[in-house]
Design an enzyme around this catalytic site. Structure first.
Site, PDB file in Angstrom:
ATOM      1  N   CYS A  13       0.813  -1.222   0.000  1.00  0.00           N
ATOM      2  CA  CYS A  13       0.000   0.000   0.000  1.00  0.00           C
ATOM      3  C   CYS A  13       0.848   1.273   0.000  1.00  0.00           C
ATOM      4  O   CYS A  13       0.345   2.355  -0.292  1.00  0.00           O
ATOM      5  CB  CYS A  13      -0.939   0.016   1.204  1.00  0.00           C
ATOM      6  SG  CYS A  13      -2.079  -1.359   1.210  1.00  0.00           S
ATOM      7  N   HIS A  36      -3.226   7.238   2.951  1.00  0.00           N
ATOM      8  CA  HIS A  36      -3.654   5.960   2.393  1.00  0.00           C
ATOM      9  C   HIS A  36      -4.999   5.598   3.019  1.00  0.00           C
ATOM     10  O   HIS A  36      -5.183   5.722   4.230  1.00  0.00           O
ATOM     11  CB  HIS A  36      -2.604   4.884   2.697  1.00  0.00           C
ATOM     12  CG  HIS A  36      -3.101   3.499   2.429  1.00  0.00           C
ATOM     13  ND1 HIS A  36      -3.723   3.154   1.241  1.00  0.00           N
ATOM     14  CD2 HIS A  36      -3.094   2.380   3.187  1.00  0.00           C
ATOM     15  CE1 HIS A  36      -4.071   1.877   1.296  1.00  0.00           C
ATOM     16  NE2 HIS A  36      -3.703   1.388   2.465  1.00  0.00           N
ATOM     17  N   ASN A  82     -10.338   0.365   0.255  1.00  0.00           N
ATOM     18  CA  ASN A  82      -8.868   0.420   0.269  1.00  0.00           C
ATOM     19  C   ASN A  82      -8.371  -0.171  -1.049  1.00  0.00           C
ATOM     20  O   ASN A  82      -8.484  -1.372  -1.284  1.00  0.00           O
ATOM     21  CB  ASN A  82      -8.375  -0.393   1.483  1.00  0.00           C
ATOM     22  CG  ASN A  82      -6.867  -0.509   1.559  1.00  0.00           C
ATOM     23  OD1 ASN A  82      -6.157  -0.213   0.598  1.00  0.00           O
ATOM     24  ND2 ASN A  82      -6.376  -0.975   2.698  1.00  0.00           N
TER      25      ASN A  82
HETATM   26  O1  UT7 Z   1      -3.801  -1.335   3.890  1.00  0.00           O
HETATM   27  C1  UT7 Z   1      -3.356  -2.119   4.988  1.00  0.00           C
HETATM   28  C2  UT7 Z   1      -4.245  -3.318   5.066  1.00  0.00           C
HETATM   29  N1  UT7 Z   1      -4.987  -3.592   6.233  1.00  0.00           N
HETATM   30  C3  UT7 Z   1      -5.483  -2.731   7.159  1.00  0.00           C
HETATM   31  O2  UT7 Z   1      -5.279  -1.558   7.173  1.00  0.00           O
HETATM   32  C4  UT7 Z   1      -6.351  -3.371   8.204  1.00  0.00           C
HETATM   33  C5  UT7 Z   1      -6.109  -2.791   9.587  1.00  0.00           C
HETATM   34  N2  UT7 Z   1      -7.066  -3.393  10.514  1.00  0.00           N
HETATM   35  C6  UT7 Z   1      -8.351  -3.025  10.537  1.00  0.00           C
HETATM   36  O3  UT7 Z   1      -8.775  -2.169   9.773  1.00  0.00           O
HETATM   37  C7  UT7 Z   1      -9.259  -3.668  11.571  1.00  0.00           C
HETATM   38  O4  UT7 Z   1      -8.497  -4.412  12.487  1.00  0.00           O
HETATM   39  C8  UT7 Z   1     -10.350  -4.586  10.928  1.00  0.00           C
HETATM   40  C9  UT7 Z   1     -11.327  -3.712  10.158  1.00  0.00           C
HETATM   41  C10 UT7 Z   1      -9.729  -5.613  10.017  1.00  0.00           C
HETATM   42  C11 UT7 Z   1     -11.119  -5.274  12.039  1.00  0.00           C
HETATM   43  O5  UT7 Z   1     -11.655  -4.358  12.960  1.00  0.00           O
HETATM   44  P1  UT7 Z   1     -11.488  -4.566  14.523  1.00  0.00           P
HETATM   45  O6  UT7 Z   1     -12.171  -3.438  15.183  1.00  0.00           O
HETATM   46  O7  UT7 Z   1     -10.038  -4.766  14.807  1.00  0.00           O
HETATM   47  O8  UT7 Z   1     -12.328  -5.860  14.763  1.00  0.00           O
HETATM   48  P2  UT7 Z   1     -11.878  -7.264  15.341  1.00  0.00           P
HETATM   49  O9  UT7 Z   1     -11.091  -8.016  14.345  1.00  0.00           O
HETATM   50  O10 UT7 Z   1     -11.302  -7.094  16.715  1.00  0.00           O
HETATM   51  O11 UT7 Z   1     -13.265  -7.963  15.524  1.00  0.00           O
HETATM   52  C12 UT7 Z   1     -14.224  -7.508  16.520  1.00  0.00           C
HETATM   53  C13 UT7 Z   1     -15.447  -8.371  16.389  1.00  0.00           C
HETATM   54  C14 UT7 Z   1     -15.133  -9.861  16.367  1.00  0.00           C
HETATM   55  O12 UT7 Z   1     -16.193 -10.542  17.008  1.00  0.00           O
HETATM   56  P3  UT7 Z   1     -16.045 -11.061  18.522  1.00  0.00           P
HETATM   57  O13 UT7 Z   1     -14.856 -11.976  18.499  1.00  0.00           O
HETATM   58  O14 UT7 Z   1     -15.803  -9.817  19.342  1.00  0.00           O
HETATM   59  O15 UT7 Z   1     -17.343 -11.713  18.784  1.00  0.00           O
HETATM   60  C15 UT7 Z   1     -15.159 -10.203  14.899  1.00  0.00           C
HETATM   61  O16 UT7 Z   1     -15.475 -11.543  14.655  1.00  0.00           O
HETATM   62  O17 UT7 Z   1     -16.091  -8.083  15.163  1.00  0.00           O
HETATM   63  C16 UT7 Z   1     -16.256  -9.278  14.409  1.00  0.00           C
HETATM   64  N3  UT7 Z   1     -16.132  -8.958  13.014  1.00  0.00           N
HETATM   65  C17 UT7 Z   1     -17.179  -8.598  12.253  1.00  0.00           C
HETATM   66  N4  UT7 Z   1     -18.484  -8.457  12.540  1.00  0.00           N
HETATM   67  C18 UT7 Z   1     -19.295  -8.056  11.530  1.00  0.00           C
HETATM   68  C19 UT7 Z   1     -15.020  -8.939  12.247  1.00  0.00           C
HETATM   69  N5  UT7 Z   1     -15.324  -8.573  10.996  1.00  0.00           N
HETATM   70  C20 UT7 Z   1     -16.650  -8.356  10.969  1.00  0.00           C
HETATM   71  C21 UT7 Z   1     -17.556  -7.949   9.977  1.00  0.00           C
HETATM   72  N6  UT7 Z   1     -18.864  -7.840  10.294  1.00  0.00           N
HETATM   73  N7  UT7 Z   1     -17.173  -7.690   8.704  1.00  0.00           N
END
Ligand code: UT7
Length: 333
Positions: free
Chosen positions: A116, A255, A285
């Site tokens: 990225c 970004h 993204n």
């Molecule tokens: O360009 C560089 C590439 N990548 C990035 O920049 C990604 C950087 N990371 C992020 O943007 C975030 O970490 C994510 C968007 C990927 C995830 O967000 P988060 O706030 O860190 O969520 P999490 O992974 O901690 O998940 C929280 C909860 C989980 O459920 P439980 O375990 O608390 O019950 C996940 O299973 O949200 C759940 N979850 C979702 N729920 C609904 C994860 N993805 C989803 C979804 N819809 N799409």
């Protein structure tokens, strides 16, 4: 003698027509528009659904539009750099394919890979080339078919990414262009964000495909933490090193990884939201294409002499910020 700077003198983009909305994604996986908007900030993204529309196609459309717009003929281009994580082939470079599709024969072309952060790494590279005083026109084209490596059953990655391409022309200038930059990388990032299969370590096989190793793997939380700290650090550093006050900065071009990462960066450098380019809600993204897509979309609003801070973070990890003086009034073309 004045320093020769690398100035962006035109932009053009290509976004695929198909709009993949959160509502449609919710029919493919267990997610909601509300979760995606709150946690990532994407409402819809563009997808190149036609398997025949690959990175070189999107990139060459953007390059042709750029040449048309600027009235530059293909033989007037000295070099073309493509940034992509979704190359047409392992080799040759997608840049050479794009150059061929655009009739650019009088130039050298190569790919630059920094995930990225590709666009800011390419800008620094071009700034160096321009100082050689040999090249008059260099194109950076960033083209990403992120849908190709996205698993549309994985709710932790699929909502984030979109497809698109954007190209910029770079010419020498004594007054405008790249003033300063800071780029970094740290190989610890491999563990947290990569594609496991398809390379020499894990060559493609039935097993790697069954194990979904041809899709993006990320540990979102770790990537998020590093991205927030790194993007803000380098943006702040480049601002301070150049003695800029927040009033001196006209635009921040981050970004488009996650709207919360963008928010945190803007807050750290104390810049009002109106000065931050944000299109993640509409295009998602698009990896290395995200910064040049913003530049193309905001081109009309940009004025000669505007101070821009570009900031990126990506796999590797790679990250960096560039301080750039905009070279023309957006409406000129
Ligand atoms: O360009 C560089 C590439 N990548 C990035 O920049 C990604 C950087 N990371 C992020 O943007 C975030 O970490 C994510 C968007 C990927 C995830 O967000 P988060 O706030 O860190 O969520 P999490 O992974 O901690 O998940 C929280 C909860 C989980 O459920 P439980 O375990 O608390 O019950 C996940 O299973 O949200 C759940 N979850 C979702 N729920 C609904 C994860 N993805 C989803 C979804 N819809 N799409």
């Amino acid at each position: 003698m004045q320093k020769i700077r690398a100035a962006i003198t035109g932009t053009a983009l290509y976004l695929p027509d198909y709009v993949l909305t959160n509502d449609e994604l919710s029919t493919m996986m267990d997610t909601t528009d509300e979760w995606i908007m709150t946690r990532i900030g994407v409402r819809e993204r563009r997808i190149a659904r036609d398997p025949g529309m690959v990175a070189s196609d999107m990139g060459s459309i953007a390059v042709k539009r750029l040449l048309d717009k600027l009235g530059v003929t293909p033989d007037q281009v000295d070099a073309l750099i493509c940034t992509t994580s979704t190359p047409d082939y392992v080799f040759p470079s997608t840049a050479t394919v794009i150059a061929e599709k655009c009739g650019i024969k009088n130039a050298f072309a190569f790919d630059l890979k920094a995930a990225c952060s590709g666009f800011v790494f390419a800008l620094e590279t071009v700034a160096g080339l321009i100082q050689l005083d040999k090249y008059k026109r260099i194109i950076i084209v960033s083209s990403e078919k992120m849908s190709w490596m996205t698993d549309y059953t994985d709710r932790s990655t699929a909502p984030i990414f979109g497809d698109g391409a954007s190209a910029v022309m770079i010419e020498p200038s004594e007054e405008y262009g790249v003033i300063d930059s800071v780029l970094r990388s740290d190989g610890i990032g491999l563990t947290y964000l990569h594609m496991k299969g398809g390379g020499v370590v894990n060559p493609s096989s039935y097993e790697t495909v069954d194990a979904k190793m041809h899709y993006i793997y990320q540990d979102g939380k770790v990537v998020f933490k590093h991205a927030v700290a790194a993007m803000a650090d380098v943006a702040e550093y480049v601002i301070e090193r150049n003695g800029l006050k927040s009033d001196d900065v006209d635009w921040v071009v981050p970004h488009q990884a996650n709207v919360r990462i963008i928010d945190a960066t803007a807050k750290r450098i104390g810049l009002p939201y109106e000065k931050v380019m944000i299109n993640i809600d509409r295009v998602g993204n698009t990896s290395s294409a995200s910064i040049p897509i913003c530049l193309a979309e905001w081109e009309d609003k940009l004025k000669k002499g505007d101070n821009l801070i570009l900031a990126a973070f990506g796999a590797g990890f790679t990250w960096g910020a560039v301080y750039l003086k905009w070279a023309y009034d957006g409406k000129k073309q």
